[in-house]
Motif scaffolding. Structure first.
Motif, PDB file in Angstrom:
ATOM      1  N   MET A  40       0.826  -1.206   0.000  1.00 25.20           N
ATOM      2  CA  MET A  40       0.000   0.000   0.000  1.00 25.20           C
ATOM      3  C   MET A  40       0.864   1.262   0.000  1.00 25.20           C
ATOM      4  O   MET A  40       0.550   2.237  -0.680  1.00 25.20           O
ATOM      5  CB  MET A  40      -0.955  -0.020   1.189  1.00 25.20           C
ATOM      6  CG  MET A  40      -2.053  -1.065   1.049  1.00 25.20           C
ATOM      7  SD  MET A  40      -3.114  -1.199   2.490  1.00 25.20           S
ATOM      8  CE  MET A  40      -4.091   0.288   2.335  1.00 25.20           C
ATOM      9  N   MET A  41       1.961   1.261   0.750  1.00 25.01           N
ATOM     10  CA  MET A  41       2.836   2.429   0.826  1.00 25.01           C
ATOM     11  C   MET A  41       3.568   2.683  -0.498  1.00 25.01           C
ATOM     12  O   MET A  41       3.891   3.826  -0.824  1.00 25.01           O
ATOM     13  CB  MET A  41       3.883   2.273   1.938  1.00 25.01           C
ATOM     14  CG  MET A  41       3.327   2.227   3.346  1.00 25.01           C
ATOM     15  SD  MET A  41       2.309   3.658   3.764  1.00 25.01           S
ATOM     16  CE  MET A  41       0.702   2.911   3.892  1.00 25.01           C
ATOM     17  N   LEU A  42       3.838   1.629  -1.251  1.00 23.84           N
ATOM     18  CA  LEU A  42       4.568   1.774  -2.515  1.00 23.84           C
ATOM     19  C   LEU A  42       3.647   2.014  -3.713  1.00 23.84           C
ATOM     20  O   LEU A  42       4.124   2.196  -4.830  1.00 23.84           O
ATOM     21  CB  LEU A  42       5.436   0.531  -2.770  1.00 23.84           C
ATOM     22  CG  LEU A  42       6.594   0.338  -1.801  1.00 23.84           C
ATOM     23  CD1 LEU A  42       7.310  -0.982  -2.081  1.00 23.84           C
ATOM     24  CD2 LEU A  42       7.562   1.507  -1.877  1.00 23.84           C
ATOM     25  N   PHE A  43       2.352   2.030  -3.491  1.00 26.94           N
ATOM     26  CA  PHE A  43       1.393   2.186  -4.585  1.00 26.94           C
ATOM     27  C   PHE A  43       1.628   3.456  -5.395  1.00 26.94           C
ATOM     28  O   PHE A  43       1.516   3.457  -6.614  1.00 26.94           O
ATOM     29  CB  PHE A  43      -0.042   2.153  -4.041  1.00 26.94           C
ATOM     30  CG  PHE A  43      -1.080   2.346  -5.097  1.00 26.94           C
ATOM     31  CD1 PHE A  43      -1.348   1.340  -6.007  1.00 26.94           C
ATOM     32  CD2 PHE A  43      -1.783   3.533  -5.199  1.00 26.94           C
ATOM     33  CE1 PHE A  43      -2.305   1.503  -7.009  1.00 26.94           C
ATOM     34  CE2 PHE A  43      -2.743   3.714  -6.187  1.00 26.94           C
ATOM     35  CZ  PHE A  43      -3.002   2.696  -7.086  1.00 26.94           C
ATOM     36  N   ASN A  44       1.966   4.543  -4.732  1.00 29.05           N
ATOM     37  CA  ASN A  44       2.125   5.827  -5.417  1.00 29.05           C
ATOM     38  C   ASN A  44       3.536   6.091  -5.925  1.00 29.05           C
ATOM     39  O   ASN A  44       3.842   7.216  -6.292  1.00 29.05           O
ATOM     40  CB  ASN A  44       1.683   6.977  -4.501  1.00 29.05           C
ATOM     41  CG  ASN A  44       0.193   6.969  -4.282  1.00 29.05           C
ATOM     42  OD1 ASN A  44      -0.570   6.714  -5.204  1.00 29.05           O
ATOM     43  ND2 ASN A  44      -0.233   7.225  -3.068  1.00 29.05           N
ATOM     44  N   PRO A  86      25.981   9.116   0.951  1.00 31.25           N
ATOM     45  CA  PRO A  86      25.847   7.663   1.099  1.00 31.25           C
ATOM     46  C   PRO A  86      24.957   7.093   0.010  1.00 31.25           C
ATOM     47  O   PRO A  86      24.188   7.834  -0.613  1.00 31.25           O
ATOM     48  CB  PRO A  86      25.203   7.509   2.479  1.00 31.25           C
ATOM     49  CG  PRO A  86      24.417   8.763   2.671  1.00 31.25           C
ATOM     50  CD  PRO A  86      25.186   9.853   1.948  1.00 31.25           C
ATOM     51  N   PRO A  87      25.046   5.765  -0.222  1.00 37.84           N
ATOM     52  CA  PRO A  87      24.216   5.152  -1.272  1.00 37.84           C
ATOM     53  C   PRO A  87      22.730   5.373  -0.993  1.00 37.84           C
ATOM     54  O   PRO A  87      22.290   5.347   0.149  1.00 37.84           O
ATOM     55  CB  PRO A  87      24.553   3.664  -1.198  1.00 37.84           C
ATOM     56  CG  PRO A  87      25.838   3.594  -0.466  1.00 37.84           C
ATOM     57  CD  PRO A  87      25.891   4.795   0.436  1.00 37.84           C
ATOM     58  N   ARG A  88      21.996   5.610  -2.045  1.00 31.22           N
ATOM     59  CA  ARG A  88      20.543   5.770  -1.939  1.00 31.22           C
ATOM     60  C   ARG A  88      19.894   4.499  -2.469  1.00 31.22           C
ATOM     61  O   ARG A  88      20.262   4.019  -3.541  1.00 31.22           O
ATOM     62  CB  ARG A  88      20.098   6.976  -2.766  1.00 31.22           C
ATOM     63  CG  ARG A  88      18.613   7.176  -2.775  1.00 31.22           C
ATOM     64  CD  ARG A  88      18.245   8.397  -3.567  1.00 31.22           C
ATOM     65  NE  ARG A  88      16.908   8.202  -4.103  1.00 31.22           N
ATOM     66  CZ  ARG A  88      16.382   8.941  -5.035  1.00 31.22           C
ATOM     67  NH1 ARG A  88      17.064   9.917  -5.567  1.00 31.22           N
ATOM     68  NH2 ARG A  88      15.164   8.699  -5.452  1.00 31.22           N
ATOM     69  N   VAL A  89      18.937   3.976  -1.729  1.00 27.53           N
ATOM     70  CA  VAL A  89      18.237   2.757  -2.134  1.00 27.53           C
ATOM     71  C   VAL A  89      16.746   3.053  -2.196  1.00 27.53           C
ATOM     72  O   VAL A  89      16.162   3.544  -1.234  1.00 27.53           O
ATOM     73  CB  VAL A  89      18.503   1.594  -1.154  1.00 27.53           C
ATOM     74  CG1 VAL A  89      17.769   0.333  -1.596  1.00 27.53           C
ATOM     75  CG2 VAL A  89      19.994   1.331  -1.017  1.00 27.53           C
ATOM     76  N   ASP A  90      16.157   2.780  -3.358  1.00 25.14           N
ATOM     77  CA  ASP A  90      14.720   2.954  -3.541  1.00 25.14           C
ATOM     78  C   ASP A  90      14.060   1.601  -3.714  1.00 25.14           C
ATOM     79  O   ASP A  90      14.634   0.688  -4.324  1.00 25.14           O
ATOM     80  CB  ASP A  90      14.412   3.793  -4.784  1.00 25.14           C
ATOM     81  CG  ASP A  90      14.608   5.280  -4.567  1.00 25.14           C
ATOM     82  OD1 ASP A  90      14.966   5.688  -3.450  1.00 25.14           O
ATOM     83  OD2 ASP A  90      14.394   6.033  -5.530  1.00 25.14           O
ATOM     84  N   TYR A  91      12.846   1.487  -3.193  1.00 24.04           N
ATOM     85  CA  TYR A  91      12.020   0.299  -3.377  1.00 24.04           C
ATOM     86  C   TYR A  91      10.802   0.713  -4.171  1.00 24.04           C
ATOM     87  O   TYR A  91      10.209   1.769  -3.934  1.00 24.04           O
ATOM     88  CB  TYR A  91      11.599  -0.283  -2.026  1.00 24.04           C
ATOM     89  CG  TYR A  91      12.782  -0.810  -1.248  1.00 24.04           C
ATOM     90  CD1 TYR A  91      13.215  -2.117  -1.405  1.00 24.04           C
ATOM     91  CD2 TYR A  91      13.485   0.017  -0.381  1.00 24.04           C
ATOM     92  CE1 TYR A  91      14.315  -2.592  -0.711  1.00 24.04           C
ATOM     93  CE2 TYR A  91      14.590  -0.455   0.317  1.00 24.04           C
ATOM     94  CZ  TYR A  91      14.997  -1.758   0.146  1.00 24.04           C
ATOM     95  OH  TYR A  91      16.087  -2.229   0.822  1.00 24.04           O
ATOM     96  N   GLU A  92      10.426  -0.143  -5.122  1.00 19.17           N
ATOM     97  CA  GLU A  92       9.316   0.183  -6.012  1.00 19.17           C
ATOM     98  C   GLU A  92       8.581  -1.091  -6.390  1.00 19.17           C
ATOM     99  O   GLU A  92       9.179  -2.156  -6.523  1.00 19.17           O
ATOM    100  CB  GLU A  92       9.874   0.857  -7.271  1.00 19.17           C
ATOM    101  CG  GLU A  92       8.837   1.328  -8.242  1.00 19.17           C
ATOM    102  CD  GLU A  92       9.452   2.119  -9.397  1.00 19.17           C
ATOM    103  OE1 GLU A  92       8.676   2.783 -10.101  1.00 19.17           O
ATOM    104  OE2 GLU A  92      10.674   2.075  -9.601  1.00 19.17           O
ATOM    105  N   LEU A  93       7.275  -0.972  -6.583  1.00 19.87           N
ATOM    106  CA  LEU A  93       6.491  -2.117  -7.041  1.00 19.87           C
ATOM    107  C   LEU A  93       6.853  -2.444  -8.485  1.00 19.87           C
ATOM    108  O   LEU A  93       7.039  -1.549  -9.310  1.00 19.87           O
ATOM    109  CB  LEU A  93       4.996  -1.819  -6.961  1.00 19.87           C
ATOM    110  CG  LEU A  93       4.386  -1.666  -5.575  1.00 19.87           C
ATOM    111  CD1 LEU A  93       2.924  -1.257  -5.692  1.00 19.87           C
ATOM    112  CD2 LEU A  93       4.524  -2.941  -4.769  1.00 19.87           C
ATOM    113  N   THR A  94       6.931  -3.736  -8.784  1.00 16.76           N
ATOM    114  CA  THR A  94       7.078  -4.184 -10.161  1.00 16.76           C
ATOM    115  C   THR A  94       5.690  -4.174 -10.805  1.00 16.76           C
ATOM    116  O   THR A  94       4.695  -3.891 -10.141  1.00 16.76           O
ATOM    117  CB  THR A  94       7.635  -5.616 -10.200  1.00 16.76           C
ATOM    118  OG1 THR A  94       6.680  -6.478  -9.548  1.00 16.76           O
ATOM    119  CG2 THR A  94       8.998  -5.734  -9.509  1.00 16.76           C
ATOM    120  N   ASP A  95       5.614  -4.527 -12.082  1.00 19.15           N
ATOM    121  CA  ASP A  95       4.299  -4.649 -12.721  1.00 19.15           C
ATOM    122  C   ASP A  95       3.446  -5.675 -11.985  1.00 19.15           C
ATOM    123  O   ASP A  95       2.247  -5.471 -11.774  1.00 19.15           O
ATOM    124  CB  ASP A  95       4.441  -5.045 -14.194  1.00 19.15           C
ATOM    125  CG  ASP A  95       4.963  -3.900 -15.053  1.00 19.15           C
ATOM    126  OD1 ASP A  95       4.883  -2.728 -14.625  1.00 19.15           O
ATOM    127  OD2 ASP A  95       5.460  -4.187 -16.161  1.00 19.15           O
TER     128      ASP A  95
END
Length: 132
Positions: A40-44, A86-95
């Motif tokens: 739900m948090m990654l939806f947008n 520092p390294p940046r890490v993003d999390y994202e929904l796949t298709d």
């Protein structure tokens, strides 16, 4: 006798042991409370680890790490590391994850809409069973 709900697809004609185990394995991942909240948090759009943690609030760092790893393993989330200091890490929904987000959000919305009714039913059940 209640009429069948035509809006729902019929269950598969053949549910064998292997299919049930496979489906149970998937549902245990996508049905746990932390996975539902992360999806739900990654939806947008993509978010950083600490942003997800802040949005959820009550999740520990270890549990969020385990949840994100599990979702990544199942192909629902991608992890992108950017070469910054520092390294940046993003999390994202796949298709696949975005496809899952629609029923997850519908389930969350249903839960919010019916929370009072469910709490009342629980109280009634508990009261009835406390006197038995």
């Amino acid at each position: 006798m209640k009429p069948a709900h035509s809006e729902f697809p019929a269950p598969p004609a053949q549910l064998d042991h292997d299919n049930c185990r496979g489906v149970a394995s998937i549902l245990s991942r996508v049905g746990d409370k932390w996975s539902v909240l992360v999806i739900m948090m990654l939806f947008n759009g993509p978010k950083r680890f600490n942003e997800i943690k802040r949005l959820i609030g009550s999740i520990s760092q270890r549990m969020l790490t385990l949840t994100l790893r599990g979702l990544e393993r199942d192909g629902l989330v991608t992890r992108t590391v950017f070469p910054t200091i520092p390294p940046r890490v993003d999390y994202e929904l796949t298709d696949l994850g975005r496809g899952l987000s629609k029923p997850v959000i519908a389930l969350g919305t249903w839960a919010m809409d019916h929370m009072e009714q469910i709490e009342a039913a629980r109280a009634h059940f508990d009261q009835r069973n406390d006197t038995a």
